[in-house]
Design a protein around this motif. Sequence first.
Motif, short mmCIF file in Angstrom:
data_model
loop_
_atom_site.label_atom_id
_atom_site.label_comp_id
_atom_site.label_asym_id
_atom_site.label_seq_id
_atom_site.Cartn_x
_atom_site.Cartn_y
_atom_site.Cartn_z
N ILE A 1 0.72 -1.39 -0.50
CA ILE A 1 0.49 0.05 -0.27
C ILE A 1 0.66 0.99 0.28
O ILE A 1 0.68 1.99 -0.54
CB ILE A 1 -0.40 -0.23 1.87
CG1 ILE A 1 -2.25 -1.55 1.33
CG2 ILE A 1 -1.77 1.30 1.28
CD1 ILE A 1 -2.53 -1.15 -0.32
N SER A 2 1.93 1.01 0.80
CA SER A 2 2.71 2.44 0.86
C SER A 2 3.51 2.22 -1.18
O SER A 2 3.81 3.31 -1.05
CB SER A 2 4.05 2.14 1.68
OG SER A 2 3.91 1.74 2.51
N PHE A 3 3.92 1.82 -1.65
CA PHE A 3 4.12 2.12 -2.42
C PHE A 3 2.96 1.98 -3.41
O PHE A 3 3.35 3.52 -5.08
CB PHE A 3 4.96 0.14 -3.81
CG PHE A 3 5.99 0.23 -3.64
CD1 PHE A 3 7.15 1.06 -3.91
CD2 PHE A 3 6.48 -0.76 -2.41
CE1 PHE A 3 8.68 0.66 -3.69
CE2 PHE A 3 8.12 -0.60 -1.60
CZ PHE A 3 8.71 -0.19 -2.26
N ALA A 4 1.67 1.87 -3.98
CA ALA A 4 0.77 2.35 -4.59
C ALA A 4 0.54 3.99 -4.13
O ALA A 4 0.34 4.43 -4.71
CB ALA A 4 -0.45 1.36 -3.91
N PHE A 5 0.53 4.27 -2.44
CA PHE A 5 0.26 5.98 -2.72
C PHE A 5 1.37 6.44 -3.06
O PHE A 5 1.62 7.40 -3.77
CB PHE A 5 0.52 5.98 -1.00
CG PHE A 5 -1.42 6.15 -0.18
CD1 PHE A 5 -1.85 6.82 -0.80
CD2 PHE A 5 -1.09 4.40 0.13
CE1 PHE A 5 -3.58 7.03 -0.20
CE2 PHE A 5 -2.51 4.81 0.99
CZ PHE A 5 -3.20 5.90 0.83
N ALA A 6 2.75 6.21 -3.14
CA ALA A 6 3.74 6.28 -4.08
C ALA A 6 4.02 6.71 -4.84
O ALA A 6 4.31 7.81 -5.37
CB ALA A 6 5.18 5.67 -3.46
N ILE A 7 3.10 5.77 -5.77
CA ILE A 7 2.96 6.24 -7.24
C ILE A 7 2.05 7.07 -7.46
O ILE A 7 2.41 7.94 -7.97
CB ILE A 7 2.36 4.76 -7.43
CG1 ILE A 7 3.77 3.28 -7.55
CG2 ILE A 7 1.70 4.91 -9.25
CD1 ILE A 7 3.16 1.73 -8.07
N ILE A 8 0.96 7.41 -6.52
CA ILE A 8 0.34 7.85 -6.99
C ILE A 8 0.57 9.56 -6.83
O ILE A 8 0.54 10.86 -7.28
CB ILE A 8 -0.61 8.33 -5.91
CG1 ILE A 8 -2.45 7.07 -5.99
CG2 ILE A 8 -2.18 9.17 -5.49
CD1 ILE A 8 -2.88 6.81 -7.36
N ALA B 1 3.20 14.53 -8.91
CA ALA B 1 4.55 15.81 -9.05
C ALA B 1 4.60 16.41 -10.66
O ALA B 1 5.38 16.69 -10.57
CB ALA B 1 5.16 14.52 -8.05
N GLY B 2 4.15 15.03 -11.33
CA GLY B 2 4.44 15.36 -12.82
C GLY B 2 5.97 14.77 -13.27
O GLY B 2 6.30 15.19 -14.35
N ARG B 3 6.55 14.37 -12.30
CA ARG B 3 8.13 13.79 -12.31
C ARG B 3 8.31 13.01 -11.58
O ARG B 3 8.42 13.04 -10.69
CB ARG B 3 9.15 15.14 -12.33
CG ARG B 3 8.87 15.96 -10.80
CD ARG B 3 9.74 17.27 -10.83
NE ARG B 3 9.00 18.07 -9.57
CZ ARG B 3 10.54 17.65 -8.59
NH1 ARG B 3 11.62 18.11 -8.94
NH2 ARG B 3 10.07 18.56 -7.55
N ALA B 4 9.50 11.95 -11.93
CA ALA B 4 9.96 10.91 -11.24
C ALA B 4 12.04 10.88 -11.09
O ALA B 4 12.22 9.86 -11.95
CB ALA B 4 9.15 9.78 -12.24
N PHE C 1 9.80 9.94 -1.62
CA PHE C 1 8.06 9.77 -2.19
C PHE C 1 7.56 8.07 -1.49
O PHE C 1 7.10 8.16 0.34
CB PHE C 1 7.36 9.92 -3.05
CG PHE C 1 6.92 11.17 -3.68
CD1 PHE C 1 6.64 11.80 -2.59
CD2 PHE C 1 7.04 11.82 -4.49
CE1 PHE C 1 5.28 13.16 -3.16
CE2 PHE C 1 6.78 13.30 -5.36
CZ PHE C 1 5.98 13.57 -4.00
N VAL C 2 8.26 7.38 -1.66
CA VAL C 2 8.85 5.83 -0.65
C VAL C 2 9.06 5.86 0.91
O VAL C 2 8.47 5.03 1.59
CB VAL C 2 9.40 5.07 -2.24
CG1 VAL C 2 9.73 2.89 -1.32
CG2 VAL C 2 8.71 4.78 -3.60
N GLY C 3 9.79 6.58 0.99
CA GLY C 3 10.41 7.13 2.18
C GLY C 3 9.57 7.42 3.09
O GLY C 3 8.60 6.75 4.09
#
Length: 217
Positions: A20-27, A32-35, A43-45
């Motif tokens: 779920i943390s990775f799902a939220f981090a993806i969102i 943010a529009g940049r990765a 964001f993952v942390g």
Amino acid sequence: MFERITRREEADLFVAWVAISFAFAIIFLREAGRASPILALTFVGISLLTVGIGFILHEMAHKFVAIKYGYWAEFRKDNIMLVVAVALAALVGVVFAAPGATVIYSNSADGRGLSREENGKISASGPLVNLVLCIPFAVLLMVAGQGPSLGDNVLYMIGMIGLQVNAMIAAFNMLPVSVLDGKKVWSWNKPVFIVLIVAAFAALVLSFYPSTLASLI
């Protein structure tokens, strides 16, 4: 207290928490529009921290309120829903936060089943914890937003994401459908349901407007 969390439950909580943390981090990365690698790791942390607090305390609230009523309860992950959550976040930009459920076992010793009131209170405890957690994250967001340093910016992100995550978890779980908490709370006490769902969606809306939130604190 912690001895009541079994090894299997620990493992299920860990897997669900990470997914779920990775799902939220993806969102949040999509928004943010940049990765860039640094931003992605940030964001993952932050998601691991904030989702960990919100998700685990939500499920532990269900568990320990059930134990208070004399039942046994354990969280069980749902592998299919975990895959769906991550896939929807990546493909559609939506978090479907249903990684599993806290399963309540009836008290076979005296044959007593779960009453509507007990089920309602156990269900309400999870979203209520998330709403309470919104408060310190909102305060952190407001305080950190006043500083210009990098540390302040990170704290601001933690506050903002922590507020949004807990508001999302509370609002989603209060929907009165399927096996979600809201349906059980509605069956038990409609005024309590109305208060919780209005508070959850109000917190969710405010979490996307920090300036409005600041004027209320």
